[in-house]
Write an enzyme that holds these catalytic residues in place. Sequence first.
Site, PDB file in Angstrom:
ATOM      1  N   LYS A 136     110.228  87.479  90.436  1.00  0.00           N
ATOM      2  CA  LYS A 136     110.892  86.185  90.648  1.00  0.00           C
ATOM      3  C   LYS A 136     112.374  86.268  90.281  1.00  0.00           C
ATOM      4  O   LYS A 136     113.222  85.749  90.994  1.00  0.00           O
ATOM      5  CB  LYS A 136     110.181  85.074  89.857  1.00  0.00           C
ATOM      6  CG  LYS A 136     108.846  84.668  90.464  1.00  0.00           C
ATOM      7  CD  LYS A 136     109.036  84.047  91.842  1.00  0.00           C
ATOM      8  CE  LYS A 136     107.762  83.858  92.598  1.00  0.00           C
ATOM      9  NZ  LYS A 136     107.966  83.476  94.001  1.00  0.00           N
ATOM     10  N   GLY A 195     103.052  82.370 104.412  1.00  0.00           N
ATOM     11  CA  GLY A 195     102.088  82.022 103.347  1.00  0.00           C
ATOM     12  C   GLY A 195     101.686  80.564 103.431  1.00  0.00           C
ATOM     13  O   GLY A 195     101.457  79.901 102.411  1.00  0.00           O
ATOM     14  N   TYR A 207     104.946  89.386  87.939  1.00  0.00           N
ATOM     15  CA  TYR A 207     105.288  88.212  88.756  1.00  0.00           C
ATOM     16  C   TYR A 207     106.690  87.718  88.382  1.00  0.00           C
ATOM     17  O   TYR A 207     107.531  87.469  89.258  1.00  0.00           O
ATOM     18  CB  TYR A 207     104.237  87.133  88.497  1.00  0.00           C
ATOM     19  CG  TYR A 207     104.449  85.801  89.180  1.00  0.00           C
ATOM     20  CD1 TYR A 207     104.469  85.687  90.565  1.00  0.00           C
ATOM     21  CD2 TYR A 207     104.590  84.637  88.415  1.00  0.00           C
ATOM     22  CE1 TYR A 207     104.627  84.447  91.180  1.00  0.00           C
ATOM     23  CE2 TYR A 207     104.744  83.397  89.020  1.00  0.00           C
ATOM     24  CZ  TYR A 207     104.764  83.307  90.401  1.00  0.00           C
ATOM     25  OH  TYR A 207     104.913  82.071  91.006  1.00  0.00           O
ATOM     26  N   LEU A 219      99.065  78.978 104.292  1.00  0.00           N
ATOM     27  CA  LEU A 219      97.703  78.497 104.026  1.00  0.00           C
ATOM     28  C   LEU A 219      97.381  78.499 102.540  1.00  0.00           C
ATOM     29  O   LEU A 219      96.221  78.367 102.133  1.00  0.00           O
ATOM     30  CB  LEU A 219      96.691  79.336 104.813  1.00  0.00           C
ATOM     31  CG  LEU A 219      96.878  79.273 106.340  1.00  0.00           C
ATOM     32  CD1 LEU A 219      95.888  80.172 107.059  1.00  0.00           C
ATOM     33  CD2 LEU A 219      96.752  77.833 106.846  1.00  0.00           C
ATOM     34  N   GLY A 220      98.403  78.631 101.700  1.00  0.00           N
ATOM     35  CA  GLY A 220      98.196  78.603 100.256  1.00  0.00           C
ATOM     36  C   GLY A 220      98.268  77.188  99.707  1.00  0.00           C
ATOM     37  O   GLY A 220      98.287  76.207 100.465  1.00  0.00           O
ATOM     38  N   ASP A 231     100.409  82.933 108.265  1.00  0.00           N
ATOM     39  CA  ASP A 231      99.807  83.521 107.062  1.00  0.00           C
ATOM     40  C   ASP A 231      99.202  84.864 107.472  1.00  0.00           C
ATOM     41  O   ASP A 231      99.145  85.196 108.669  1.00  0.00           O
ATOM     42  CB  ASP A 231      98.740  82.590 106.462  1.00  0.00           C
ATOM     43  CG  ASP A 231      98.603  82.778 104.950  1.00  0.00           C
ATOM     44  OD1 ASP A 231      98.891  81.844 104.180  1.00  0.00           O
ATOM     45  OD2 ASP A 231      98.205  83.895 104.523  1.00  0.00           O
ATOM     46  N   ILE A 232      98.733  85.606 106.479  1.00  0.00           N
ATOM     47  CA  ILE A 232      98.218  86.951 106.753  1.00  0.00           C
ATOM     48  C   ILE A 232      96.890  86.910 107.524  1.00  0.00           C
ATOM     49  O   ILE A 232      96.559  87.843 108.253  1.00  0.00           O
ATOM     50  CB  ILE A 232      98.076  87.739 105.431  1.00  0.00           C
ATOM     51  CG1 ILE A 232      97.898  89.232 105.687  1.00  0.00           C
ATOM     52  CG2 ILE A 232      96.969  87.182 104.563  1.00  0.00           C
ATOM     53  CD1 ILE A 232      98.133  90.086 104.452  1.00  0.00           C
TER      54      ILE A 232
END
Length: 316
Positions: A146, A8, A142, A10-11, A34-35
């Site tokens: 977590k 992940g 979410y 590029l977030g 990343d995806i």
Amino acid sequence: MRKILVTGALGQIGTELVLYLREIYGNLNIIASDIAPKGPEKVLKAGPFEIVNVLDAKRINEVVEKYKPDVIIHLAAILSAVGENNPALAWNVNMYGLYNVLEVAKSNGCAVFTPSSIAAFGPSTPKDKTPQDTIQRPTTMYGVTKVAGELLCDYYFYKYGVDTRGVRFPGLISYEALPGGGTTDYAVHIYYEAVKNKKYTCYIKEGTYMDMMYMPDALNAVVTLLEANPDKLIHRNAFNITAMSFAPEDIYAEIKKIIPEFTMDYNIDPIKQKIAESWPNSLDDTAAREEWGWKPKYDLPLMTKDMIEKLSIKLK
Ligand code: NAD
Ligand code: AKB
């Protein structure tokens, strides 16, 4: 020298964390993934980049066998507001993605760092100075992922000896990449709008307090905990950390000191407001301070000055 795979990447966090890690450990030692390859050139080109969907365990394993990292920093996730619109997606990406990363880490002897969030708390949690160890009954998908993620990471440490570590990040504020669909995103958008248009319509109600942090402190937290002496860690997944707690009117007032013509009105988003009200007003981060020396540098005035300076250049 460490070798680190970042999922992940590029977030909002990854875009800056990859560059920060490359400065410390060297470009070739930080493998961004990343995806899809949609992101800034400096992340994609200055060091290795691989396409990795974290739902594909075989692909994660392939990349780990290719580069042999000693740590996986797992950032790929669906955030709170997007997750409430698509709970199935949030469950799948956040739970199976983490499970796959932990399994690959177990087989290849990697440590795992993955962030939890203030979202791991819920309406029955003590709201002020929320303790490190307390009630965790979140009411968002979410948040459910977590809490489950924190437990799963602890499980892999106790059962298999995987060196898992994490922090509960508050809302993060930054000027490089835009946030990815959370509830605290207003605290980023307000600066963009203040600099660009001198006005902002806030979707969170006056008087709603949430913990927040400026990105440089968040990056420093990741590396400090990653490098912390394991013998000193009583907790692992995940440490409360915070830098400031404010409501929309506080950030507005701070921006107005620098941009006097700035105005703000409100148009409340009921879903995001409900999420915000279910989270703590402020965290107690004593455990992080005592166990690995956590100490933030930025408060609201310092962050506001820097954000406005940086965005004034970026948005020119
Ligand atoms: P983000 O939404 O900005 O970035 C997430 C990245 O994951 C994106 O680049 C996306 O393309 C990628 N991704 C999504 N699905 C994927 C998949 N199946 N496979 C591979 N990549 C995929 O998120 P962020 O703000 O950078 O957050 C990173 C981590 O930090 C998350 O675990 C998040 O819960 C946590 N966190 C963030 C904040 C914050 O304010 N940014 C606060 C608390 C915790
Ligand atoms: C969100 O608002 O979803 C994130 C977080 C606090 O986890 N920024």
